[in-house]
Scaffold this active site. Structure first.
Site, PDB file in Angstrom:
ATOM      1  N   ILE A  55      34.828  37.862  46.368  1.00 19.12           N
ATOM      2  CA  ILE A  55      33.273  38.754  46.795  1.00 19.12           C
ATOM      3  C   ILE A  55      31.752  38.322  45.493  1.00 19.12           C
ATOM      4  O   ILE A  55      30.677  38.046  46.810  1.00 19.12           O
ATOM      5  CB  ILE A  55      32.973  39.972  45.871  1.00 19.12           C
ATOM      6  CG1 ILE A  55      32.064  40.864  46.673  1.00 19.12           C
ATOM      7  CG2 ILE A  55      32.463  40.190  43.998  1.00 19.12           C
ATOM      8  CD1 ILE A  55      31.993  41.480  48.099  1.00 19.12           C
ATOM      9  N   SER A  75      31.900  31.054  34.789  1.00 15.97           N
ATOM     10  CA  SER A  75      33.628  31.717  35.883  1.00 15.97           C
ATOM     11  C   SER A  75      34.180  30.427  34.566  1.00 15.97           C
ATOM     12  O   SER A  75      33.808  29.555  33.844  1.00 15.97           O
ATOM     13  CB  SER A  75      33.760  31.232  37.251  1.00 15.97           C
ATOM     14  OG  SER A  75      34.247  32.329  37.620  1.00 15.97           O
ATOM     15  N   ARG A  76      35.925  30.559  34.300  1.00 11.86           N
ATOM     16  CA  ARG A  76      36.553  30.470  33.664  1.00 11.86           C
ATOM     17  C   ARG A  76      37.163  29.262  34.522  1.00 11.86           C
ATOM     18  O   ARG A  76      36.916  28.191  34.104  1.00 11.86           O
ATOM     19  CB  ARG A  76      37.506  30.643  33.013  1.00 11.86           C
ATOM     20  CG  ARG A  76      37.022  31.667  31.754  1.00 11.86           C
ATOM     21  CD  ARG A  76      37.525  33.283  32.239  1.00 11.86           C
ATOM     22  NE  ARG A  76      37.962  33.646  33.034  1.00 11.86           N
ATOM     23  CZ  ARG A  76      39.612  34.882  33.455  1.00 11.86           C
ATOM     24  NH1 ARG A  76      40.374  34.660  32.490  1.00 11.86           N
ATOM     25  NH2 ARG A  76      39.783  35.261  34.792  1.00 11.86           N
ATOM     26  N   LYS A 134      30.828  47.100  42.263  1.00 11.40           N
ATOM     27  CA  LYS A 134      31.159  47.734  42.146  1.00 11.40           C
ATOM     28  C   LYS A 134      32.750  48.109  42.236  1.00 11.40           C
ATOM     29  O   LYS A 134      33.160  47.187  42.158  1.00 11.40           O
ATOM     30  CB  LYS A 134      30.530  48.793  43.330  1.00 11.40           C
ATOM     31  CG  LYS A 134      31.296  48.216  44.695  1.00 11.40           C
ATOM     32  CD  LYS A 134      32.754  47.390  45.084  1.00 11.40           C
ATOM     33  CE  LYS A 134      33.494  48.583  45.010  1.00 11.40           C
ATOM     34  NZ  LYS A 134      34.864  48.223  45.431  1.00 11.40           N
ATOM     35  N   ASP A 158      39.998  51.342  44.870  1.00 15.60           N
ATOM     36  CA  ASP A 158      38.508  50.298  44.861  1.00 15.60           C
ATOM     37  C   ASP A 158      37.884  49.935  46.037  1.00 15.60           C
ATOM     38  O   ASP A 158      36.895  50.036  46.160  1.00 15.60           O
ATOM     39  CB  ASP A 158      39.264  48.929  44.516  1.00 15.60           C
ATOM     40  CG  ASP A 158      38.393  47.619  44.709  1.00 15.60           C
ATOM     41  OD1 ASP A 158      37.620  47.287  43.335  1.00 15.60           O
ATOM     42  OD2 ASP A 158      38.496  47.022  45.582  1.00 15.60           O
TER      43      ASP A 158
END
Ligand code: NAP
Length: 306
Positions: free
Chosen positions: A14, A36-37, A90, A168
């Site tokens: 996303i 971010s990893r 969300k 979801d």
């Protein structure tokens, strides 16, 4: 006017599909860092550790959290404790209580917390709400049927505890329903189908007060369906394409068949909230999901693998 710096956290589907394009076009925000990893955005300073980012970048006053719901709370709490405004993808969290805790923390720190519902920003949701405002709803039905392999390729987290399964996407429909209906409804019955090898439902049929029902299914191949129909005392409304297209009595009424306006509208709202010193956290869609998982009858169905 200078744009406000913001960092994007959790660079996955996303973030890359919607958040980065929305921020690149935003008159309000400058994407100033990613955390971010493994994910990155070309040309943007990147961090792999959130604590390091918070220490090293006091010049970035806001973060937008795009990782799945279960790990999100720890990031939101750390950001608020470090004095940053927070925007949540969300669903806003894994549980209602943890989002209430974030609300209290944001309030105590005088920071903005925005629990976004991108589907509420779909083109036809506001006109649908306006049309329904003076009508009496006699019946409403949601059909939200899509292919999980297409929209969540290989994302095992959706089938793990807290991933919510078919809720979801279904929570997007519920975010529209709770926005447009002139009167609130509550869940009275639910039937949930769990794949024998998974922890969350792949399909759900919901019944609400007020003659309202919903059919969520993640096994639909071919054409995808994201429709809400509402029968009223003064005509029939159909919201199609995830809230982007509105028909009244079978005729086009409003909207535009694209989802690309939803995230830009979320960032515009975030800018307004920060400027006004407000938060926006509406948990009504998540209450329905929690109720379905509490009240629902469970059926075991065939195994699901990506
Ligand atoms: P995703 O691609 O699976 O995850 C996004 C990123 O979050 C991953 O690339 C990963 O980045 C990071 N992440 C994953 N697990 C983590 C963990 N345990 N701790 C810290 N970071 C972790 O998921 P997504 O599809 O983008 O969905 C993310 C959120 O957006 C969900 O809440 C979803 O409901 C919402 N959303 C998704 C869509 C969609 O079409 N997919 C649409 C609208 C909203 P690193 O490995 O690099 O850290």
């Amino acid at each position: 006017m200078a744009r406000t710096r913001i960092a994007l956290v959790g660079i996955g589907k996303i973030a890359l599909d919607q958040h980065v394009p929305a921020l690149n076009a935003s008159p309000d925000w400058e994407l100033a860092a990613t955390i971010s990893r493994s994910g990155k955005v070309d040309g943007i300073p990147s961090y792999t550790d959130f604590a390091t980012f918070l220490t090293e970048r006091p010049d970035i006053p806001a973060v937008s959290l795009c990782m799945p719901p279960v790990p999100r709370y720890a990031y939101a709490e750390a950001a608020l404790n470090a004095g940053r405004h927070v925007m949540l993808e969300k669903p806003p969290g894994a549980t209602l209580a943890e989002v209430h805790a974030l609300q209290a923390l944001a309030k105590s720190r005088g920071l903005t917390l925005y629990a976004t519902w991108h589907s509420r920003m779909a083109h036809a949701v506001a006109p649908a709400k306006a049309w329904l405002a003076d009508k009496t709803v006699q019946k409403a039905h949601i059909t939200w049927r899509e292919d999980v392999r297409k929209w969540h390729p290989g994302q095992d987290w959706v089938f793990q505890p807290g991933g919510m399964g078919v809720f979801d996407p279904g929570i997007n429909a519920l975010s529209i329903l709770t926005e447009i209906l002139p009167q609130p409804v509550h869940l009275t019955k639910a039937l949930l189908e769990f794949p024998e090898n998974r922890q969350t439902p792949i399909a759900a049929q919901l019944t609400f007060s007020g003659n309202v029902s919903a059919d969520f299914d993640w096994r639909q191949e071919g054409p995808q369906t994201w429709d809400i129909t509402v029968i009223t005392d003064k005509g029939e409304l159909a919201l199609r394409m995830g809230g982007n297209v509105l028909e009244i009595d079978g005729k086009p009424f409003a909207g535009e068949n694209t989802i690309m306006g939803e995230h830009p509208a979320l960032y515009a709202r975030m800018a307004t909230l920060v400027a006004q010193g407000h938060s926006d956290v509406d948990l009504a869609p998540m209450v329905h999901v929690a109720d379905a998982l509490t009240l629902g009858e469970r059926r075991i169905t065939g195994a699901f693998d990506f």
